[in-house]
Scaffold this motif. Sequence first.
Motif: not given
Length: 99
Positions: A45-46, A69-72, A86-87
């Motif tokens: 994703h990164v 996937d619901d991660v900003g 990201y968190v």
Amino acid sequence: MNNNQGFSFVETILTVSILFLIFGTLMPFTNLMKLQLAEKREALHVAITKNQAATAIKNGDISGVVILDDVGYVWEWSSPILCVNYVIFEVSYESCDTY
């Protein structure tokens, strides 16, 4: 003479011991595999975010957000450095590369 009374106590203990041994070794292994898969998914994703950021930088943007996937994944460009923040599970991560 046939013994038709079912399983003996020794057979039952042996069967339960074998099951505990099998699942006792497989469960930690599958847990480790899940953790490694999650780490690889985050790295993917990164990489996707950095790829989309490169396209946006060509268009003149210097920051943005990519949601996977619901991660900003928040990216920011400052001349030679591209950083992605990201968190996940309330823990903040940062990945920076020089280009």
